[in-house]
Design a protein around this motif. Structure first.
Motif, mmCIF file in Angstrom:
data_model
loop_
_atom_site.group_PDB
_atom_site.id
_atom_site.type_symbol
_atom_site.label_atom_id
_atom_site.label_comp_id
_atom_site.label_asym_id
_atom_site.label_seq_id
_atom_site.Cartn_x
_atom_site.Cartn_y
_atom_site.Cartn_z
ATOM 1 N N PHE A 163 34.769 31.740 36.191
ATOM 2 C CA PHE A 163 33.891 32.877 35.943
ATOM 3 C C PHE A 163 32.747 32.854 36.940
ATOM 4 O O PHE A 163 32.163 31.802 37.210
ATOM 5 C CB PHE A 163 33.321 32.831 34.522
ATOM 6 C CG PHE A 163 34.362 32.998 33.460
ATOM 7 C CD1 PHE A 163 34.944 34.239 33.227
ATOM 8 C CD2 PHE A 163 34.774 31.925 32.693
ATOM 9 C CE1 PHE A 163 35.914 34.406 32.252
ATOM 10 C CE2 PHE A 163 35.742 32.080 31.714
ATOM 11 C CZ PHE A 163 36.311 33.324 31.489
ATOM 12 N N GLY A 164 32.420 34.018 37.486
ATOM 13 C CA GLY A 164 31.299 34.149 38.395
ATOM 14 C C GLY A 164 29.995 34.223 37.630
ATOM 15 O O GLY A 164 29.928 34.777 36.530
ATOM 16 N N ARG A 178 31.900 38.057 35.957
ATOM 17 C CA ARG A 178 33.246 38.522 36.317
ATOM 18 C C ARG A 178 34.207 37.345 36.263
ATOM 19 O O ARG A 178 33.791 36.198 36.183
ATOM 20 C CB ARG A 178 33.266 39.098 37.728
ATOM 21 C CG ARG A 178 33.059 38.045 38.806
ATOM 22 C CD ARG A 178 32.968 38.630 40.201
ATOM 23 N NE ARG A 178 32.802 37.603 41.196
ATOM 24 C CZ ARG A 178 31.704 36.920 41.404
ATOM 25 N NH1 ARG A 178 30.646 37.144 40.670
ATOM 26 N NH2 ARG A 178 31.635 35.980 42.338
ATOM 27 N N ILE A 179 35.488 37.640 36.332
ATOM 28 C CA ILE A 179 36.453 36.587 36.625
ATOM 29 C C ILE A 179 36.409 36.416 38.134
ATOM 30 O O ILE A 179 36.748 37.337 38.885
ATOM 31 C CB ILE A 179 37.869 36.949 36.140
ATOM 32 C CG1 ILE A 179 37.880 37.030 34.610
ATOM 33 C CG2 ILE A 179 38.884 35.920 36.655
ATOM 34 C CD1 ILE A 179 39.191 37.501 34.033
ATOM 35 N N ASP A 180 35.931 35.268 38.579
ATOM 36 C CA ASP A 180 35.838 34.999 40.013
ATOM 37 C C ASP A 180 37.227 34.722 40.578
ATOM 38 O O ASP A 180 37.620 35.308 41.581
ATOM 39 C CB ASP A 180 34.921 33.803 40.278
ATOM 40 C CG ASP A 180 34.702 33.561 41.751
ATOM 41 O OD1 ASP A 180 33.806 34.202 42.323
ATOM 42 O OD2 ASP A 180 35.453 32.749 42.343
ATOM 43 N N HIS A 181 37.957 33.815 39.929
ATOM 44 C CA HIS A 181 39.314 33.537 40.381
ATOM 45 C C HIS A 181 40.120 32.836 39.295
ATOM 46 O O HIS A 181 39.568 32.312 38.339
ATOM 47 C CB HIS A 181 39.335 32.715 41.672
ATOM 48 C CG HIS A 181 38.807 31.318 41.542
ATOM 49 N ND1 HIS A 181 37.466 31.014 41.705
ATOM 50 C CD2 HIS A 181 39.424 30.143 41.260
ATOM 51 C CE1 HIS A 181 37.297 29.711 41.543
ATOM 52 N NE2 HIS A 181 38.472 29.154 41.267
ATOM 53 N N THR A 197 34.103 43.516 43.293
ATOM 54 C CA THR A 197 33.544 43.692 41.956
ATOM 55 C C THR A 197 32.188 44.370 42.043
ATOM 56 O O THR A 197 31.554 44.387 43.099
ATOM 57 C CB THR A 197 33.409 42.347 41.219
ATOM 58 O OG1 THR A 197 32.553 41.488 41.973
ATOM 59 C CG2 THR A 197 34.771 41.686 41.039
ATOM 60 N N SER A 237 37.237 39.254 43.082
ATOM 61 C CA SER A 237 38.144 38.468 42.258
ATOM 62 C C SER A 237 39.297 38.009 43.145
ATOM 63 O O SER A 237 39.792 38.766 43.974
ATOM 64 C CB SER A 237 38.672 39.285 41.084
ATOM 65 O OG SER A 237 37.634 39.563 40.175
ATOM 66 N N TYR A 238 39.717 36.755 42.946
ATOM 67 C CA TYR A 238 40.718 36.120 43.797
ATOM 68 C C TYR A 238 41.770 35.397 42.972
ATOM 69 O O TYR A 238 41.539 35.046 41.817
ATOM 70 C CB TYR A 238 40.070 35.042 44.688
ATOM 71 C CG TYR A 238 38.952 35.517 45.555
ATOM 72 C CD1 TYR A 238 39.189 35.970 46.847
ATOM 73 C CD2 TYR A 238 37.636 35.477 45.102
ATOM 74 C CE1 TYR A 238 38.148 36.387 47.661
ATOM 75 C CE2 TYR A 238 36.587 35.892 45.914
ATOM 76 C CZ TYR A 238 36.845 36.342 47.188
ATOM 77 O OH TYR A 238 35.818 36.761 47.992
ATOM 78 N N LYS A 296 42.397 37.618 48.012
ATOM 79 C CA LYS A 296 41.469 38.586 47.413
ATOM 80 C C LYS A 296 42.248 39.669 46.678
ATOM 81 O O LYS A 296 43.155 40.281 47.217
ATOM 82 C CB LYS A 296 40.597 39.210 48.493
ATOM 83 C CG LYS A 296 39.463 40.043 47.964
ATOM 84 C CD LYS A 296 38.598 40.475 49.133
ATOM 85 C CE LYS A 296 37.342 41.137 48.679
ATOM 86 N NZ LYS A 296 36.497 41.459 49.836
#
Length: 154
Positions: A87-88, A4-7, A51, A57-58, A47
């Motif tokens: 990216f996570g 995922r897109i983490d932040h 997800t 995602s932040y 936040k």
């Protein structure tokens, strides 16, 4: 691999003023804030959403606390704005090695502590089409959620 897109990290001169802009404009609230002495920043994680992999995602707002910090040096050249994308991943160690094996420079030999007790490393922007890229393995999301709930209760 990456889940995922983490932040998205956004460098700012005044953290409180920037937090207020995102709260008033978009309704985003601070989920977590801290001072990361090692990275030389005061930060707030806003936040955006949960997800499907149990993370979130932040937006990460970053105010340098030292001019010689990486964010401070970056802001001296670029001013405020998008600093990096993160990216996570379930395993930052394995994924950073796999990416290193593909010829991308990984900036830390071993992952370091990031926001909310995550484990992080960065990829060199010159190897990522000009984008400073972070890989993040979140701390146990359930444990962090419980700790955050305790903070809210006090």
């Amino acid at each position: 691999m990456l889940t995922r897109i983490d932040h998205i990290g956004i460098a700012c001169f005044d953290l409180d003023k920037t937090v207020e802009f995102y709260r008033a404009t978009y309704g985003f609230e601070v989920f977590h804030s801290e001072i990361n002495e090692e990275q030389g920043v005061r930060e707030a994680m806003l936040k955006i959403n949960e997800t499907s992999d149990g993370g979130a995602s932040y937006l990460q707002l970053l105010e340098p606390i030292r001019e010689d910090s990486a964010v401070g040096k970056w802001m001296a050249k670029n001013g405020e704005g998008v600093h990096h994308i993160a990216f996570g991943t379930a395993d930052v160690d394995t994924d950073s090695e796999a990416i290193r094996d593909k010829g991308v420079r990984v900036l830390y030999e071993q992952p370091r502590r990031g926001s909310m007790d995550s484990r992080i490393t960065f990829l060199h922007p010159k190897d990522c089409h000009g984008v400073l890229t972070e890989l993040v393995t979140a701390a146990n999301p359930a444990a962090h959620k419980a700790a955050h709930k305790d903070e809210e209760d006090h």
